[in-house]
Design an enzyme around this catalytic site. Sequence first.
Site, PDB file in Angstrom:
ATOM      1  CB  ALA A  43      -0.866  -0.009   1.252  1.00  0.00           C
ATOM      2  N   GLY A  99       0.544  -5.248   0.606  1.00  0.00           N
ATOM      3  CA  GLY A  99      -0.584  -5.252  -0.336  1.00  0.00           C
ATOM      4  C   GLY A  99      -0.190  -5.813  -1.684  1.00  0.00           C
ATOM      5  CD  GLU A 111      -2.629  -7.904   2.181  1.00  0.00           C
ATOM      6  OE1 GLU A 111      -2.343  -6.701   1.952  1.00  0.00           O
ATOM      7  OE2 GLU A 111      -3.248  -8.256   3.196  1.00  0.00           O
ATOM      8  CD  GLU A 124       1.238  -6.073   5.255  1.00  0.00           C
ATOM      9  OE1 GLU A 124       2.102  -6.911   5.562  1.00  0.00           O
ATOM     10  OE2 GLU A 124       0.542  -6.158   4.218  1.00  0.00           O
TER      11      GLU A 124
HETATM   12  N1  T1G Z   1       4.645   3.407   0.069  1.00  0.00           N
HETATM   13  C1  T1G Z   1       5.130   4.626  -0.271  1.00  0.00           C
HETATM   14  N2  T1G Z   1       6.426   4.879  -0.551  1.00  0.00           N
HETATM   15  C2  T1G Z   1       7.269   3.829  -0.464  1.00  0.00           C
HETATM   16  C3  T1G Z   1       6.852   2.532  -0.115  1.00  0.00           C
HETATM   17  C4  T1G Z   1       5.468   2.342   0.160  1.00  0.00           C
HETATM   18  N3  T1G Z   1       4.976   1.155   0.465  1.00  0.00           N
HETATM   19  N4  T1G Z   1       7.939   1.722  -0.118  1.00  0.00           N
HETATM   20  C5  T1G Z   1       8.983   2.487  -0.466  1.00  0.00           C
HETATM   21  N5  T1G Z   1       8.599   3.748  -0.674  1.00  0.00           N
HETATM   22  C6  T1G Z   1       9.439   4.854  -1.105  1.00  0.00           C
HETATM   23  C7  T1G Z   1      10.506   5.203  -0.084  1.00  0.00           C
HETATM   24  O1  T1G Z   1       9.976   6.097   0.882  1.00  0.00           O
HETATM   25  C8  T1G Z   1      11.551   5.850  -0.963  1.00  0.00           C
HETATM   26  O2  T1G Z   1      11.058   7.154  -1.267  1.00  0.00           O
HETATM   27  C9  T1G Z   1      11.465   5.043  -2.251  1.00  0.00           C
HETATM   28  O3  T1G Z   1      10.162   4.438  -2.249  1.00  0.00           O
HETATM   29  C10 T1G Z   1      12.515   3.955  -2.339  1.00  0.00           C
HETATM   30  O4  T1G Z   1      12.389   3.190  -1.128  1.00  0.00           O
HETATM   31  C11 T1G Z   1      -2.854  -3.187   2.777  1.00  0.00           C
HETATM   32  C12 T1G Z   1      -1.438  -1.851   4.610  1.00  0.00           C
HETATM   33  C13 T1G Z   1      10.281  -1.938  -1.384  1.00  0.00           C
HETATM   34  C14 T1G Z   1      12.161  -3.116  -0.206  1.00  0.00           C
HETATM   35  O5  T1G Z   1       6.232  -2.052   4.113  1.00  0.00           O
HETATM   36  O6  T1G Z   1      10.518  -2.228   2.240  1.00  0.00           O
HETATM   37  O7  T1G Z   1       0.804  -2.889   2.173  1.00  0.00           O
HETATM   38  O8  T1G Z   1      12.997   8.425  -0.295  1.00  0.00           O
HETATM   39  O9  T1G Z   1      14.723   3.641  -0.328  1.00  0.00           O
HETATM   40  O10 T1G Z   1      15.974   0.278  -0.536  1.00  0.00           O
HETATM   41  O11 T1G Z   1      -1.878  -4.989   3.872  1.00  0.00           O
HETATM   42  O12 T1G Z   1      11.124   0.446   0.091  1.00  0.00           O
HETATM   43  O13 T1G Z   1      12.902   7.921  -2.738  1.00  0.00           O
HETATM   44  O14 T1G Z   1      11.276   9.562  -1.737  1.00  0.00           O
HETATM   45  O15 T1G Z   1      13.297   1.796   0.710  1.00  0.00           O
HETATM   46  O16 T1G Z   1      15.157  -0.279  -2.915  1.00  0.00           O
HETATM   47  C15 T1G Z   1       3.767  -2.754   3.131  1.00  0.00           C
HETATM   48  C16 T1G Z   1       8.092  -0.828   2.367  1.00  0.00           C
HETATM   49  C17 T1G Z   1       3.037  -1.447   3.185  1.00  0.00           C
HETATM   50  C18 T1G Z   1       7.321  -2.086   1.996  1.00  0.00           C
HETATM   51  C19 T1G Z   1      12.607  -1.112  -1.621  1.00  0.00           C
HETATM   52  N6  T1G Z   1       4.987  -2.599   2.335  1.00  0.00           N
HETATM   53  N7  T1G Z   1       9.173  -0.578   1.424  1.00  0.00           N
HETATM   54  O17 T1G Z   1      13.769  -0.801  -0.898  1.00  0.00           O
HETATM   55  O18 T1G Z   1      14.170   1.576  -1.676  1.00  0.00           O
HETATM   56  S1  T1G Z   1       1.595  -1.570   4.194  1.00  0.00           S
HETATM   57  C20 T1G Z   1       6.132  -2.242   2.921  1.00  0.00           C
HETATM   58  C21 T1G Z   1      10.338  -1.295   1.488  1.00  0.00           C
HETATM   59  C22 T1G Z   1       0.537  -2.540   3.291  1.00  0.00           C
HETATM   60  C23 T1G Z   1      -1.562  -3.828   3.135  1.00  0.00           C
HETATM   61  C24 T1G Z   1      -0.699  -2.985   4.005  1.00  0.00           C
HETATM   62  C25 T1G Z   1      11.411  -0.865   0.549  1.00  0.00           C
HETATM   63  C26 T1G Z   1      11.595  -1.783  -0.677  1.00  0.00           C
HETATM   64  P1  T1G Z   1      12.125   8.341  -1.526  1.00  0.00           P
HETATM   65  P2  T1G Z   1      13.707   2.563  -0.488  1.00  0.00           P
HETATM   66  P3  T1G Z   1      14.877   0.166  -1.529  1.00  0.00           P
END
Ligand code: T1G
Length: 701
Positions: free
Chosen positions: A63, A102, A105, A125
């Site tokens: 998400a 997500g 999912e 999450e």
């Molecule tokens: N949403 C918005 N921005 C995100 C993002 C996300 N999920 N993930 C990364 N970014 C942005 C981050 O802030 C950075 O921005 C850029 O992307 C590169 O990220 C319904 C509710 C995917 C392994 O927790 O683990 O789904 O600084 O530096 O090292 O059940 O990003 O460039 O402006 O980390 O290559 C669940 C979180 C969400 C994954 C990539 N998903 N992200 O790592 O790049 S909750 C997560 C990561 C959800 C559902 C629920 C990592 C990555 P900027 P980065 P990276």
Amino acid sequence: MSEVVRLERRGDIALITVNNPPVNALGVAVRAGLQQAFERAEADTEVRAVVLLCEGTTFIAGADIKEFGKPPQSPSLPEVIEIIEGGSKPSVAVIHGTALGGGLEVALGCHYRIARPDAKVGLPEVKLGLLPGAGGTQRLPRLAGVAKALDMIVSGQPIGAAEAVEHRIVDELFEGDLVEAGLAYARRMVEEGRAPRRSGEQTAGLEGADNAGLIAAKHAEVAKRMPGLFSPLRCVAAVEAATRLPLAEGLKRERELFVECLQSPQRAALVHAFFSERQAGKVAGLPADVSPRQIKSAAVIGGGTMGVGIALCFANAGLPVKLLEINDEALGRALQRARDTYGASVKRGSLTEVAMEKRLTLVQGVTDYAALADVDLVIEAVFEDMGVKQQVFERLDAVCKPGAILASNTSSLDLNAIAAFTKRPEEVVGLHFFSPANVMRLLEVVRGERTSHEVLATSMALGKTLKKVAVVVGVCDGFVGNRMVFQYGREAEFLLEEGATPQQVDAALRDFGMAMGPFAMRDLSGLDIGQAIRKRQRATLPAGLDFPTVSDKLCEAGMLGQKTGAGYYRYEPGNRTPQENPALAEMLEAASREKGIERRTLDEAYIIERTIYALVNEGAKILEEGIAQRSSDIDVIYLNGYGFPAFRGGPMFYADSVGLDTVLAKVKELHARCGDWWKPAPLLEKLAAEGRTFSQWQAGE
Ligand code: T1G
């Protein structure tokens, strides 16, 4: 179609492509685009199968975390996934990079899944204070079974594609082009006459095992290992619902639990921590055209605990590193320390013998400075004494090639003075690692007055290469982390004079969520370190201020902590479990008596205010002085270097959540009672008066 989701026809296959850089997050435009694309594919009588894939470096990574805390916008992700899963034509998700949260999912809503061998899938999450809120807690157990689902959802750790195939999360692996692989698989589905396979109808994962036992065991484990955390227990409750309820009911229960987590202050703190860590990597004021130098080789001066730990950071990143000691005997001890450190990892099973030997070949022991002539970067990690630093930097300046970066690992000495020992102050920077350097993620990048933009950018890039969380800090005594921990430790010790015991203070702060109490921490690092710092600081202490005396009494008695078998606590030989130190009680009485203090019982709230607000007040001063770029940078430093609980967001975020007016009132009360150590920071007074937070000040609001 929207520009973030494209629908194309390839013969009788519908190809749906998501393109929402940087990680294909499921913002509202992507959700709406997916809904429209799948509905159109469903309505198109020519279409017999559907392929979903992503452009860029990864499949959907979850998400859009930036949307949390804002009013929800339709369509919701569960609604979109219900449409995907309800389709009458078989669909396949083509996974590369990471399918997270997500994203996984959505893939579970598709009827089949294929993945590149190096892809990963996970439900992280819980690390954001949430739980999978779009069917993950209901669909994953049906495919992979309750045990695997519990492990993945409660740990938040992703698994590799091959393991995902083992657990029926992914159907098969593929090599090569995403589109070709997806279309080929879809054509196979059509030729084989495959029907949609909906996870709601998959119950294999739920049968047979003692699910109630698994749930109860995981519940007990979470309650013991993660006390105080809000979402892990709700993760368990959601999976428990999957073992008991039909899919539709289970999804409703999951949603209820998800909303509870979404509204918890812990979710806000953990999301703050997530974005703050990424923002810390951005250096304000760096011209866009500055590019980092490439570091292909390094050297470390000093083979002590820190020097060896730093050298292993380079070896772990696959970079050759020279380790310089003063003679063969000292060098032999250093290289043995390196081998022993890796050996412990091999024993724990976190490193193979082969990997250990490969990394050790990257560490070359030297005793002659001439051997450093060709390295791109040198990190000095010798004794914390300016005279020794001067000798080292003068020699480095004479030997190292032009353009080589000269870094100091000093934890509090004046980097500008160190730079002045060289003819190349613009090449000098502080790289402050935290012990054990090969484990702790925090790296304070200390920006000297003369440090060039290019050296700063190179240092930040090196932090990423070494898998550190690099944060830029300015030059002052203790930079950011240690400058704040001086205040925290001093106030904790004053509490001992007022009536507390180390056990009480440590327990109160562990209950707050700190990884370790201040006194156990001091026993671990050695009381002599603090003694040397106080000795240096006494020379410039403002009139009317002094330090507590318990630590000095312990040092005078030769009780320096774990390394001498006793400090604030007593330790049995070979056993690190803190026991009561019988010699301490008399020292506490004496310390109170000398200051005319009537010892009294202190409550936990007072202990927390006295120690945590000391961090906040000093953090506000650090911000005013420009020593830290952002209040969130201070949070990142404290979360990654000092064991501050991530579910509280960091000291500055925590102060915002308490309310700066409340914090200021307590600081003023302590100032009146305890003297100028508690002089309120003007920024704290200003923001409290304006009803603002540190976060708002940082955002310029
Ligand atoms: N949403 C918005 N921005 C995100 C993002 C996300 N999920 N993930 C990364 N970014 C942005 C981050 O802030 C950075 O921005 C850029 O992307 C590169 O990220 C319904 C509710 C995917 C392994 O927790 O683990 O789904 O600084 O530096 O090292 O059940 O990003 O460039 O402006 O980390 O290559 C669940 C979180 C969400 C994954 C990539 N998903 N992200 O790592 O790049 S909750 C997560 C990561 C959800 C559902 C629920 C990592 C990555 P900027 P980065 P990276």
